[in-house]
Every structure is written in C-alpha cells, then in structure tokens.
Design an enzyme around this catalytic site. Sequence first.
Site, PDB file in Angstrom:
ATOM      1  N   SER A 146      13.425  -5.853   6.845  1.00  0.00           N
ATOM      2  CA  SER A 146      13.968  -4.496   6.727  1.00  0.00           C
ATOM      3  C   SER A 146      15.351  -4.317   7.345  1.00  0.00           C
ATOM      4  O   SER A 146      15.620  -3.324   8.037  1.00  0.00           O
ATOM      5  CB  SER A 146      12.999  -3.463   7.324  1.00  0.00           C
ATOM      6  OG  SER A 146      11.792  -3.510   6.655  1.00  0.00           O
TER       7      SER A 146
ATOM      8  N   THR B 254       0.832  -1.208   0.000  1.00  0.00           N
ATOM      9  CA  THR B 254       0.000   0.000   0.000  1.00  0.00           C
ATOM     10  C   THR B 254       0.864   1.254   0.000  1.00  0.00           C
ATOM     11  O   THR B 254       0.395   2.319  -0.382  1.00  0.00           O
ATOM     12  CB  THR B 254      -0.898   0.035   1.253  1.00  0.00           C
ATOM     13  OG1 THR B 254      -0.061  -0.228   2.394  1.00  0.00           O
ATOM     14  CG2 THR B 254      -1.997  -1.013   1.187  1.00  0.00           C
TER      15      THR B 254
ATOM     16  N   ASP C 169       9.291   0.809   5.399  1.00  0.00           N
ATOM     17  CA  ASP C 169      10.334   0.212   6.235  1.00  0.00           C
ATOM     18  C   ASP C 169      11.101   1.282   7.011  1.00  0.00           C
ATOM     19  O   ASP C 169      11.391   1.126   8.204  1.00  0.00           O
ATOM     20  CB  ASP C 169      11.316  -0.590   5.370  1.00  0.00           C
ATOM     21  CG  ASP C 169      10.604  -1.588   4.471  1.00  0.00           C
ATOM     22  OD1 ASP C 169       9.435  -1.915   4.746  1.00  0.00           O
ATOM     23  OD2 ASP C 169      11.215  -2.029   3.474  1.00  0.00           O
TER      24      ASP C 169
HETATM   25  C1  GLA Z   1       9.002  -3.912   0.894  1.00  0.00           C
HETATM   26  C2  GLA Z   1       9.223  -2.440   0.575  1.00  0.00           C
HETATM   27  C3  GLA Z   1       8.193  -1.571   1.290  1.00  0.00           C
HETATM   28  C4  GLA Z   1       6.775  -2.068   1.016  1.00  0.00           C
HETATM   29  C5  GLA Z   1       6.676  -3.580   1.270  1.00  0.00           C
HETATM   30  C6  GLA Z   1       5.336  -4.126   0.885  1.00  0.00           C
HETATM   31  O1  GLA Z   1       9.242  -4.134   2.243  1.00  0.00           O
HETATM   32  O2  GLA Z   1      10.522  -2.045   0.978  1.00  0.00           O
HETATM   33  O3  GLA Z   1       8.342  -0.220   0.888  1.00  0.00           O
HETATM   34  O4  GLA Z   1       6.364  -1.738  -0.276  1.00  0.00           O
HETATM   35  O5  GLA Z   1       7.672  -4.285   0.560  1.00  0.00           O
HETATM   36  O6  GLA Z   1       4.347  -3.647   1.722  1.00  0.00           O
END
Ligand code: GLA
Length: 381
Positions: free
Chosen positions: A120, A28, A166
């Site tokens: 992350s 999103t 993240d």
């Molecule tokens: C990865 C990206 C985020 C987000 C998610 C999905 O973690 O780094 O920015 O788009 O995917 O929600």
Amino acid sequence: MTHEQLFGATPEGHWSAPGRVNLIGEHTDYNDGLALPMALPHTAKAAVSRRADRRLLLFSGWMPEAGPVDLDLDALAPGTVTGWAAYPAGVAWALREAGHDLGGLHISFESDVPVGAGLSSSAALEVVTALALSDLFDLGLAPAALARLARRAENDFAGVPSGILDQMASACCTAGHVLRLDTRDLGLRQIPFAMALEGLRLLVVDTRVRHAHADGAYAARRAECEAGATALGVPALRDIPIEGLAGALARLPDDTLRRRVRHVVTENDRVERVVALLDVGRAREIGPLLTAGHASLRDDFEVSCAELDLAVSASVAAGALGARMTGGGFGGSALVLVAEDTADATGTVRAAIEDAFAAAGHHPPRVFEAIPSSGAQRLPV
Ligand code: GLA
C-alpha cells in the site's frame, strides 16, 4: 534536497502515513466484508507549505532527478496526471470535488514503503496528503473521511479499482494493534496484538515480483464477486453467512463462481475466528487460519503465484505457525507468523525461504519484520 532548497519556503508542518499488511481478510473489502490490517513502520512523509497562487508542486524524494511535478489546481481532472503524482494530485482533486476550497501548495514527499510490493505505498501517499491538507486548511476530517477521500483519488482519479482496505488501514491503525475493519459501515475495532509479549514475530516476504496481469485479474475477480452476489440475490457476498454457504453454492450455476464465493464467505469467517482468538489472548493459535486463508486464495480465488506459494510452503515447512499472501496477490508480499520459542526460530524460517527461492531460481526476496505501528499522524516539529 530540502523543502527550503526546493521551494524557498519553510514547511508549515510534517505528516506521515504508513503502508500496511493485512493479517487476514483478503479480497473481502469490495464484498462489504471484514479485514484485519495493521500498519507497517514504513511510511510516506510529506512536508507542506502554502503558495499564494493556485499551483500544486509535488516533489518525490525517491526520484529527485525528475524535479517537482507542477500542476494547476483548477485543471486537475481524472486521467490528466500519471505515475506517483496521480495519488496526491487525486487527493487534492477529491477534496475539491467534495466542496473544499484549497489554495496552491508545495509538497515534498519521502517514502520508505516498498513500491509494487502489495504493501500500500500508494495509499500511504494518498492518506498523508489528505491528512496534511485537512490540517492545513482546517477541514477537520476524521480518519475514516480521509480514507474515503483517498480511495476516491485512487479509484476515480488514478483509475485503480481498489476497495477501501488500504486507505482505512493507513488512516486508522494504531500502534500495537490490528484493526478489525467492517468495510460495509466502516466500523472499527482496535485489537491488541502484543506480539513481543507472546513471543511472536511477523515476517513480511516481499517476493519482488508483480505479474503483468495483476490489474486485469483484480478487476475480473471483482466482477465475478458481483456476478455471484447477483446470482444469489444479495447486495454483496458479505450477506452470505458461513452457515448459508452450502446452500448458496448449490444455487450457483458454474464452478468458477462457486469457488470465488466460497473464498469470500470462508475468508470473512476466518477473520472472525482470528479475532475471537486474539480477544482471548490465544494469538499463537491463529497460524492454521492464516495458512488456510492462503490455500483459499490460491485454489478458490486464484490470485496467488509460484513465488507466494513457495514463501508460504517453505516457511511452514521450516516451522512457522502459519503464512499467507497479503494484499491483492499475483506477486507482492507474503506474511509469516513465527513463534520465537527456540533460539533464532525466525532466522531459521528466513533462511529456509531464501534457500527455497534460490533453489527455484527466483529473485532473492526481501524479508523484514513487521511491527504493528501507528496510523497517519502529524509529526512533531
Ligand atoms: C488490494 C486492494 C485492496 C484489497 C486487497 C485485497 O490491496 O487495494 O482494496 O482489495 O487488494 O484484499
């Protein structure tokens, strides 16, 4: 090796920034939508000292044999640094691009955020660097500003086309809370998530797979979402409310776009429904929304994979309240919400996941418990 042994200098400070899991609100963030992340107890840590010259020396405690990466602060440019060092170097570059004057630095990093697990680890490295440099050079940057710089480093320096979820989670989450993040205006609300009080446990299942097409497929989903917004004449899919979904779908030319749009619009709605339940102390009832979110990511957005689907189906079959993949998908991690009502309900769910993985011939997953933890901070000496 200590910072002193490496660089012959005492650190002027220590900082930390966490990895994250996203409770709900997936894919999103690049649609100006909503997400609900929490910080993990796993963090990247940085010890920093300044140098008299203009060199940037970066050392990773998880690859000590590689020695420090030695960079010229004035020569940093997108594409010039590869591997993990691109994230902290990208932050130094982004700060300079934003007009901040930096001097040379030694930074030694440690991290226990699992790498490549959709938790992350790169955002944690970026945000800890941004906070440390903001403090050391008296830049006074607020958490959301740190997150924006970190995202710039990720997108424009390291070349990874992520949204801002993240970095905002790592910079802005607080212990004991999930963060309602509005990615359009970076509006934030900290929502208490007192899992222990409510007898809830949250498991993270790191499938330990990352499928090779993940990056290309992520970029393709972004492009499809943009095409959907253009076809519907809105700035972003965020602008389609759930009440307008049926009408919007009827106006879209092809089935793939319809499914992508349906995921984003229903996912924003699921975030609001989860928030509404948490706000009235009904955290135990969010499970079906999590599992519905997974089905939408699997069927409409097509970013799941066999291992993630199995983690979800096995845990729900074993009595979990709900489960879903978290992060970008195509591997990485799932999260599982368990009510610890019977003795060792969590152990039962965990065993069911491990048995299912073994039976399917998948690598054993790494399962651990997530507790909503603190965002980026300076550590006491
Ligand atoms: C990865 C990206 C985020 C987000 C998610 C999905 O973690 O780094 O920015 O788009 O995917 O929600």
